[in-house]
Scaffold this active site. Structure first.
Site, mmCIF file in Angstrom:
data_model
loop_
_atom_site.group_PDB
_atom_site.id
_atom_site.type_symbol
_atom_site.label_atom_id
_atom_site.label_comp_id
_atom_site.label_asym_id
_atom_site.label_seq_id
_atom_site.Cartn_x
_atom_site.Cartn_y
_atom_site.Cartn_z
ATOM 1 N N TYR A 222 -1.626 8.860 9.152
ATOM 2 C CA TYR A 222 -1.478 7.859 8.093
ATOM 3 C C TYR A 222 -2.554 8.046 7.032
ATOM 4 O O TYR A 222 -2.263 8.068 5.823
ATOM 5 C CB TYR A 222 -1.566 6.449 8.687
ATOM 6 C CG TYR A 222 -1.476 5.348 7.654
ATOM 7 C CD1 TYR A 222 -0.265 5.050 7.033
ATOM 8 C CD2 TYR A 222 -2.599 4.600 7.298
ATOM 9 C CE1 TYR A 222 -0.181 4.046 6.075
ATOM 10 C CE2 TYR A 222 -2.522 3.597 6.352
ATOM 11 C CZ TYR A 222 -1.310 3.317 5.747
ATOM 12 O OH TYR A 222 -1.233 2.319 4.791
ATOM 13 N N LYS A 226 -2.204 8.995 2.919
ATOM 14 C CA LYS A 226 -2.728 8.159 1.837
ATOM 15 C C LYS A 226 -3.768 8.896 1.001
ATOM 16 O O LYS A 226 -3.906 8.651 -0.202
ATOM 17 C CB LYS A 226 -3.298 6.866 2.418
ATOM 18 C CG LYS A 226 -2.222 5.911 2.935
ATOM 19 C CD LYS A 226 -1.274 5.492 1.823
ATOM 20 C CE LYS A 226 -0.235 4.493 2.254
ATOM 21 N NZ LYS A 226 0.635 4.042 1.156
ATOM 22 N N THR A 259 1.550 -8.082 5.679
ATOM 23 C CA THR A 259 2.906 -7.597 5.417
ATOM 24 C C THR A 259 3.535 -7.195 6.749
ATOM 25 O O THR A 259 2.962 -7.412 7.811
ATOM 26 C CB THR A 259 2.884 -6.375 4.474
ATOM 27 O OG1 THR A 259 2.305 -5.264 5.166
ATOM 28 C CG2 THR A 259 2.075 -6.663 3.210
#
Length: 351
Positions: A222, A226, A259
């Site tokens: 991840y 990014k 989120t």
């Protein structure tokens, strides 16, 4: 005189390709920024209390948002529709798309919002979306590369055989943006806003195992995706300057916002998910997390080549401002290698 440990900051122009070759030859650490990027540190930062109330009218602007059915992408779509933009939400699930549109139209009855299906982990799907948009739109004013997945416990592979996080978070957006450059160039003020993360500071580009085939660590993969986004955002600005495309490429990160990313990634029952749940009262909302993106997408004074985010404790939340750029994101030789690899993997060349 420069040596291997020198880190010069150099503007664009005719020196771009020569300096990249120099960096590769000597293994130097070079920070090569556009003139706009250099000016960013000297420019006045966004006012800390900047909010959606400060968004100027977006009437007549056409905006495409990936992953706009939930979380910060949805908040982007809502705020931009409220400001008068024509908003296109691009995501995988048409049912969730219809629900998002219904919610937006309930809040903004005259909203101009529509859905387009795309799977960023499938290059055929990305090409299909780009082809449809190039055929029917007169231009594209803003592209917000927002969609992401985070740290699935098991390594997944995309339709094209790429590690799923790299495919969804980065390669799909690289391809989509390149395919939409002609539409963006038709705009008077084209912007590409790409979402990175504070996780980028922990990322490294492992070119020897870019697809995590030898070893898969969900959080490292991840962070790599990014960091790739951040390097690419800066590289895109350099190309826009050199080729005179007029595109503002701006990076943003949301800090830590509440989120669905954790629930859909490592899972709320995972060790990471439990730690996240315990501290969620200290995080901010998706609407707050969307502010850096919305500023980059709409503020007249948003700086091309800049990086925006919260400026509070560890940049997890707090007032809007210039985000700290990880040193790895400024390595031009790595960024150029990444660009070359990305063109090869996606088959997309920017022009």
């Amino acid at each position: 005189m420069w040596n291997k440990t020198t880190t010069p900051v150099i503007g664009l122009g005719k020196n771009f390709n020569r300096l990249v070759r120099w960096a590769r030859t000597f293994g130097a650490s070079v920070v090569l920024l556009s003139v706009a990027s250099i000016e960013a540190s000297a420019r006045v930062a966004p006012k800390p209390d900047w909010s959606t109330q400060d968004i100027p009218s977006q009437m007549g602007r056409i905006v495409l948002i990936t992953g706009g059915t939930s979380g910060m992408g949805y908040e982007d779509a809502l705020a931009l529709a409220r400001a008068g933009a024509e908003v296109i939400i691009a995501a995988r699930n048409p049912e969730r798309g219809a629900e998002a549109i219904a919610r937006i139209q309930q809040s903004v009855p005259n909203a101009k919002v529509q859905f387009e299906a795309v799977d960023l982990a499938n290059l055929s799907s990305v090409h299909g979306l780009a082809q449809r948009l190039n055929q029917r739109l007169p231009r594209l004013d803003v592209l917000i590369n927002n969609a992401a997945i985070m740290a699935p416990p098991e390594r997944g592979a995309s339709a094209d055989g790429f590690e799923l996080q790299l495919a969804t978070n980065y390669l799909g957006h690289f391809a989509l943006t390149g395919l939409l450059v002609p539409l963006l160039r038709q705009s008077d003020d084209p912007r590409v806003v790409s979402l990175s993360s504070i996780a980028a500071s922990r990322g490294t580009l492992n070119f020897a195992d870019l697809q995590a085939e030898q070893k898969y660590d969900p959080y490292a993969a991840y962070a790599q995706s990014k960091l790739a986004i951040l390097q690419w955002a800066f590289a895109l600005q350099r190309r826009s300057d050199a080729e005179k495309w007029g595109i503002r490429s701006i990076a943003a990160h949301p800090g830590v916002a509440v989120t669905e990313l954790i629930a859909r990634g490592p899972g709320l029952n995972s060790e990471f998910g439990q730690r996240w749940a315990e501290g969620r009262d200290a995080y901010h909302s998706a609407a707050q997390g969307a502010l850096p993106t919305l500023y980059a997408a709409t503020a007249p004074e948003a700086v091309a080549g800049a990086y925006y985010g919260p400026t509070g404790d560890e940049e997890k939340r707090g007032p809007l401002g210039f985000a700290k750029t990880p040193a790895a994101a400024t390595e031009v030789a790595d960024a150029e290698q990444l660009w070359t690899v990305s063109e090869r993997l996606t088959g997309v060349t920017y022009r």
